[in-house]
Structures are given as structure tokens and as C-alpha cells.
Scaffold this active site. Structure first.
Site, mmCIF file in Angstrom:
data_model
loop_
_atom_site.group_PDB
_atom_site.id
_atom_site.type_symbol
_atom_site.label_atom_id
_atom_site.label_comp_id
_atom_site.label_asym_id
_atom_site.label_seq_id
_atom_site.Cartn_x
_atom_site.Cartn_y
_atom_site.Cartn_z
ATOM 1 N N LYS A 111 0.832 -1.260 0.123
ATOM 2 C CA LYS A 111 -0.041 0.108 -0.050
ATOM 3 C C LYS A 111 0.775 1.422 0.049
ATOM 4 C CE LYS A 111 -4.211 -1.045 -0.391
ATOM 5 N NZ LYS A 111 -4.421 -2.460 -0.600
ATOM 6 N N LYS A 194 -6.008 -13.564 -13.655
ATOM 7 C CA LYS A 194 -7.343 -13.783 -13.133
ATOM 8 C C LYS A 194 -8.519 -12.698 -13.441
ATOM 9 C CE LYS A 194 -6.512 -13.001 -8.235
ATOM 10 N NZ LYS A 194 -6.920 -13.242 -6.992
ATOM 11 N N LYS A 197 -11.385 -6.610 -11.131
ATOM 12 C CA LYS A 197 -11.529 -5.139 -11.682
ATOM 13 C C LYS A 197 -10.368 -4.269 -11.780
ATOM 14 C CE LYS A 197 -11.884 -2.278 -7.528
ATOM 15 N NZ LYS A 197 -11.937 -1.038 -7.202
#
Ligand code: TRP
Length: 331
Positions: A111, A194, A197
């Protein structure tokens, strides 16, 4: 019977990958276990501090998971922020969580790289919030994928540390719920990886997508110029189209295109037309149910309220004991 907890991120609509991944397992678990499934709206603030329409996103996710088969009469379905006891347990756990161990967490390091302009304390303490979600129901099973293993390990650390520090045997050690080989990998439409979004526009097929949208996405799926020799192994992009067909089409359809491929007669345009049609048919009942539920405000708020009450009952019991154990008592 196990006590199961899992959180659902409220970012992004439900797609086929979610369904064949976690969701189908949630649906089967709710029949056998004491399940708590919640929409992790507190967590979403660590990456989206000023959400445009948090309430709308939460409603959409709730509706989509209900449409897909989560049953509020079987599992406890709730919104994380409806149960603020979670935030209080998070506060207590943070007092005994060390900066060093939080900084070493892989998801925190990721992050920091993804949002260097917003390295907030919520990101650092994401694992204690997740531990609070799990420990608040004193759960012993958590159905999570590989990417959440470290968070679960930290949950065990925090729960065990609490037990040790206050000399109690209060929190059980939550374990990952193992699905064995039931997990079906759902590839995306853009040739590799895979379905998801974050993998680019048009990669995922959402349950709420209109038939025309699904058709367009599928027709744009990556293919190649076709095999030049019979019975060749398939390149990844082609393998992916076959895998998608395997989950939504009939075995006969799949066999037909396998033969076409193996004899070098395959026409990917035809195959994709068929795949689009079968995907539209597969998602049809979900799409209709999503529409019906979205227009039923009364039902949705009733489900939300009932979930809140059940989750609150369990959470407030845990918190009462935690306060007692730490030493917060009335005069
Ligand atoms: N961190 C999880 C994810 O990104 C979501 C989550 C939040 C969760 N709290 C949880 C999962 C508690 C399981 C249990 O997918």
C-alpha cells in the site's frame, strides 16, 4: 459447528471471479456453520478516505450478495460500521500491537508503494481492524485466500497476546477455512491473469452487466490467429476462453469447440458468440434478482437491520467481557 467470519470489500461490483472464488463457499458454509459475513466499510476508508457514495456502494454490494445466494435467515449479514463495538475492540488491540510488526506486513508495504501520498495510520493498523472483525465474534474459522494468510496470522498473534497479557483463555485461534480443491480459477478476458476489476477495463464480467455489455466484452476477449497444427497445447489466452466456457456452457458445447480446436477448424468469433450467449444466460437470474432487490428499499433495510441486531448481540457480549478483563469497570 464453527463460528465463521469474513469481510467483503465494498469496492467494485460482484463479478464471476468473486462468485466462483469466495462467494460460492460462503453460500455452502451458511448451511452448516454460524456465519458472520459483513461489508467492510471501515476498511475501505484506508484507501478511499472520501468515498463519493459509500452508502450506495454498500447497498449495491449487499444486494448483489443477496441476489447471488447469501441468505439472511441462515447467515448474519451486516455492515461493519453498523456494529461500532468493532471499533472499540480495534482500539484495545492497537494498544498491544507493535509498530514493528505492523510495518513488516506485506500488504502495508504494498500500500505504501501504491499510495505514497496517503500513508495513514489506518493503513498501518489494517491488520488490527481485521483482527477485531474476527475476534469480536470469537470466530475459529475464516474463509480467506492466500493473500489474507498473513493478516490471519497476525489475528492469531493479537488474540494470543491478549490471552497472555491478561492471563485469560478468551480468544480462540482462528484458522483459515480450507476449501481443498473446490476453488475454480476464473481467468479474465484480456489474455492473462485472473478476473478482477483492477486488471483493466473489460476484463471482468459483472453480474449487474446488461447482456449487451457482456456481449461486447466477450467479443473483445484476447485470442490469436488459431492453431496451425492439430492437437497443440493452447496458449494462455485461448486456454482462458475455454476455461470460461467450462463454467458457463454445457459439456457438449465445450467438447464441440475442443474438437474444432484440435482439428484446426476453430473460429474464435463463433466461439466467443457462443460464450457470450452462455454467460448472459448464466448471469440472467442474478441480474434480474439484483434489479428486483434494488427497488425493494423496505426489504433491504429490514435485512440490514436484522443483521445489525444479530451481529450486535454477539459483539456486545464479547466487548463486555473484554472490558471486564482489561479492567474497565463501573464504580
Ligand atoms: N482484508 C479482507 C480483504 O481484503 C477483507 C476483510 C476485512 C476480512 N475484514 C475481514 C476478511 C475479516 C476476513 C475476515 O479481502
Amino acid at each position: 459447528m464453527e463460528t465463521v467470519v469474513s469481510g467483503i470489500r465494498p469496492t467494485g461490483n460482484l463479478h464471476l471471479g468473486n462468485y466462483f472464488g469466495a462467494l460460492r463457499n460462503f453460500i455452502s458454509m451458511q448451511n452448516e456453520h454460524n456465519c458472520y459475513f459483513f461489508i467492510a466499510d471501515y476498511h475501505s476508508l484506508t484507501t478511499h478516505p472520501t468515498p463519493g457514495d459509500l452508502n450506495g456502494n454498500v447497498r449495491q454490494i449487499l444486494v448483489e450478495y443477496l441476489a447471488a445466494g447469501l441468505d439472511p435467515d441462515k447467515a448474519t449479514l451486516y455492515v461493519q460500521s453498523d456494529v461500532p463495538e468493532v471499533a472499540e475492540l480495534y482500539l484495545f488491540l492497537n494498544m498491544n500491537a507493535y509498530i514493528g510488526e505492523l510495518e513488516r506486513c506485506t500488504s502495508f508495504k504494498d500500500k505504501i508503494r501504491q499510495q505514497p501520498q496517503n500513508v495513514n495510520a489506518g493503513l498501518l493498523t489494517y491488520p488490527t481492524l481485521m483482527a477485531a472483525d474476527i475476534l469480536i465474534h470469537r470466530a475459529n474459522k475464516v474463509p480467506v485466500g492466500k493473500d489474507q494468510e498473513q493478516h490471519l496470522e497476525m489475528t492469531r498473534t493479537f488474540g494470543n497476546r491478549f490471552n497472555r497479557m491478561y492471563n485469560v483463555d478468551f480468544f480462540p485461534e482462528p484458522q483459515a477455512f480450507n476449501f481443498g480443491n473446490e476453488l475454480v480459477k476464473i481467468p479474465g478476458l484480456n489474455g492473462s491473469g485472473k478476473m478482477g476489476k483492477s486488471e483493466g477495463e473489460g476484463n471482468a464480467v459483472y453480474f449487474a452487466d446488461e447482456p449487451e455489455v457482456i456481449r461486447k466484452k466477450v467479443m473483445k476477449a484476447v485470442t490469436d490467429s488459431g492453431p496451425t497444427e492439430p492437437n497443440q497445447p493452447k496458449p494462455e489466452a485461448i486456454q482462458n476462453i475455454f476455461q470460461l466456457m467450462k463454467v458457463v456452457s454445457t459439456p457438449n458445447t465445450l467438447t464441440f469447440f475442443e474438437e474444432q480446436y484440435n482439428t484446426c477448424q476453430i473460429r474464435y468469433g463463433d466461439m466467443k458468440k457462443q460464450l457470450a450467449q452462455d454467460m448472459i444466460a448464466f448471469t440472467e437470474p442474478f441480474r434480474e434478482q439484483i434489479k428486483a432487490l434494488l427497488s425493494d428499499e423496505v426489504y433491504i433495510s429490514r435485512v440490514r437491520k436484522a443483521g445489525q441486531e444479530k451481529a450486535h448481540e454477539s459483539a456486545s457480549k464479547t466487548l463486555r467481557e473484554v472490558r471486564e478483563i482489561i479492567g474497565f469497570r463501573k464504580f
